[in-house]
Design an enzyme around this catalytic site. Sequence first.
Site, PDB file in Angstrom:
ATOM      1  N   GLY A  28      37.437  36.037  43.334  1.00  0.00           N
ATOM      2  CA  GLY A  28      37.405  34.587  42.816  1.00  0.00           C
ATOM      3  C   GLY A  28      35.498  34.366  43.449  1.00  0.00           C
ATOM      4  N   GLU A  29      35.357  32.692  43.134  1.00  0.00           N
ATOM      5  CA  GLU A  29      33.617  32.649  43.964  1.00  0.00           C
ATOM      6  C   GLU A  29      34.126  32.377  46.000  1.00  0.00           C
ATOM      7  OE1 GLU A  29      30.962  33.739  43.252  1.00  0.00           O
ATOM      8  OE2 GLU A  29      32.030  34.735  41.376  1.00  0.00           O
ATOM      9  N   SER A  30      33.659  33.250  46.315  1.00  0.00           N
ATOM     10  CA  SER A  30      33.571  33.093  48.283  1.00  0.00           C
ATOM     11  C   SER A  30      33.418  31.245  48.091  1.00  0.00           C
ATOM     12  CB  SER A  30      32.749  33.201  48.960  1.00  0.00           C
ATOM     13  OG  SER A  30      32.364  33.871  48.337  1.00  0.00           O
ATOM     14  N   CYS A  58      37.850  40.857  47.958  1.00  0.00           N
ATOM     15  CA  CYS A  58      37.309  40.508  47.393  1.00  0.00           C
ATOM     16  C   CYS A  58      37.250  38.981  47.597  1.00  0.00           C
ATOM     17  CB  CYS A  58      37.234  39.939  45.688  1.00  0.00           C
ATOM     18  SG  CYS A  58      35.058  40.424  44.937  1.00  0.00           S
ATOM     19  N   ARG A  76      28.032  41.104  49.866  1.00  0.00           N
ATOM     20  CA  ARG A  76      28.554  39.882  48.862  1.00  0.00           C
ATOM     21  C   ARG A  76      27.289  40.853  47.550  1.00  0.00           C
ATOM     22  NH1 ARG A  76      27.084  34.469  47.821  1.00  0.00           N
ATOM     23  NH2 ARG A  76      28.704  34.631  46.160  1.00  0.00           N
ATOM     24  N   ILE A 108      34.567  44.005  41.176  1.00  0.00           N
ATOM     25  CA  ILE A 108      33.739  42.649  40.039  1.00  0.00           C
ATOM     26  C   ILE A 108      33.074  42.150  40.734  1.00  0.00           C
ATOM     27  CG2 ILE A 108      34.262  41.074  38.524  1.00  0.00           C
ATOM     28  CD1 ILE A 108      36.852  42.539  37.167  1.00  0.00           C
ATOM     29  N   ARG A 109      32.020  42.533  40.569  1.00  0.00           N
ATOM     30  CA  ARG A 109      30.984  41.858  41.109  1.00  0.00           C
ATOM     31  C   ARG A 109      30.901  42.250  43.243  1.00  0.00           C
ATOM     32  NH1 ARG A 109      27.425  37.407  39.597  1.00  0.00           N
ATOM     33  NH2 ARG A 109      27.184  36.860  41.218  1.00  0.00           N
ATOM     34  N   HIS A 113      40.073  44.597  43.432  1.00  0.00           N
ATOM     35  CA  HIS A 113      41.583  43.727  42.626  1.00  0.00           C
ATOM     36  C   HIS A 113      42.725  44.629  42.824  1.00  0.00           C
ATOM     37  CE1 HIS A 113      38.219  40.368  42.925  1.00  0.00           C
ATOM     38  NE2 HIS A 113      37.501  41.145  42.674  1.00  0.00           N
ATOM     39  N   GLU A 115      45.091  42.831  42.193  1.00  0.00           N
ATOM     40  CA  GLU A 115      45.949  42.232  41.464  1.00  0.00           C
ATOM     41  C   GLU A 115      45.536  42.777  39.782  1.00  0.00           C
ATOM     42  OE1 GLU A 115      43.634  41.520  43.493  1.00  0.00           O
ATOM     43  OE2 GLU A 115      42.266  39.339  43.035  1.00  0.00           O
TER      44      GLU A 115
END
EC number: 3.5.1.2
Lengths: 254, 295
Positions: free
Chosen positions: A81-83, A114, A152, A185-186, A231, A233
Amino acid sequence: MSRVKSSIASYETKCVTSDANNIAHNGKSRTVGVLALQGAFAEHVEYLEACIAQHGYPVHVMPVRTAAQLERCDALVIPGGESTAMTQIASRMGLHEALARFVQDPRRSVWGTCAGLILLAREAADAAPAAAPQRPAALVEPLKALEVAVRRNAFGRQAQSFVATCDFSAFLGPSETQGFPAVFIRAPVIDHVIDPERVEVLHRLAGADGAPGTGPIVAVRQGRILGTSFHPELADDTRFHDWFLRDFVLGDHK
Amino acid sequence: MSEFKVKAGLAQMLKGGVIMDVVNAEQAVIAERAGACAVMALERIPADMRKSGQVCRMSDPKMVREIMAAVSIPVMAKVRIGHTVEAQILQALQIDYIDESEVLTPADKQNHIRKSEFTVPYVCGAKNLGEALRRISEGAAMIRTKGEAGTGDVSEAVKHITQIRAEIAWAKENLRTAEELEAHAKELRVPVELLKDVLSRGKLPVVNFAAGGVATPADAALLMQLGCDGVFVGSGIFKSSNPDKLARAIVQATTHYEDPMKLLEVSTDLGDLMAGVSIDSINKGNGIRLSEVGW
């Protein structure tokens, strides 16, 4: 994988309704929480549930949004997600301190994917120093449990996101399908290991010249703590989740 | 296939989050600090576009680039429906997601962009199942409700998510034979395999956010309770008297959408909210309904 693909909503409902029955679990059963502040938490719940259903593990999975829910867990998965978003949401409700205590607790196992890896790290830095002077510091407040320094968005933006087929058989064990589709992903990478005595490097990508195992560190283990830049997942493959349940949640790495 | 996984995967990482419209780097920083999971960079927010009556186009890459440099979260930007070249420009800029949006003035009244030909992922608006599946079959990796942008009236977004869910439930219940499935897919103008995939999952195969008219924490939580995966907030935040506080409140409400005590707390003392325009006051004489743009 049909189980994995079935409705996430039904899994979430099931988790919530069966929750009350599991508070007073017996000594052998375990509760795995999935931090559900923001990000791909439903996917982790789904994959863990699929493993549990397949193998009959005495494990219960629940989404975690509050300190009270966290307290009931023996293990925690912090999803992608976004940290920055997760840090802000957790801090505002006093969950950040509870999370820090949880991940430092030697009796509890933890896995971050991530953004989750970023949050578990001792140090986290942006890949490119922010260009804008108005940008405030410390939007990500790591929990300082995993003795690594994480960078990051290390590969760049979404344009640099990719899937790499990786051989994880050294720790996942042998299987008919050797390659595991690791989705980046990013993604962050582990810039360096701060405490090499405690942190085991599980996987490095190929180097720039294509030589295997000489590129960025993307998976590490520190006893009961697992960190991955990618990921599992999203892999349509539950081997990674199965390994976490067997080795970290039900195993003796306490 | 792995390329689509990467496109749809970023949308999966945005779930449970709030994507905020911002018009400059300063607003983007406020959004990131409030806990937004992404920002949508655009020159004018929909409420102002609605008032302007002018042609609305892709934003100047200069401002998009400034926003990309100012925050570490993903940055999205809008292109006009069917405007393949605006999309090529944003892809060259390495934007993280493109919104092919009915909020801008359409460039092509027949065709949407062939999104699968791009490496950058797309989000598109939909007000019913057919529209959602047509966009997915063109290559969209994320769907949002159209709602009615720039109004602060949540009723259209509610209508669209309810409509999509009702259509999936109806099709699951009523389509029994291969012939019936074929006929329905034809009616929706989508491949039958895609329709079958939706029916086996009981939901869209990609992430589905709410958008269009979200103005309060309660609006965001309502759409989450109706089954949306996350929320876009456009004009609502920066048209309010205390954008910072409202932005934080909407983020908290989207996480705790099922917890009335937390919703009570974050809904309290937010100052003046966007005054808005009710849907029923917009008719052919005085403006257009953006949700009717697109096909």
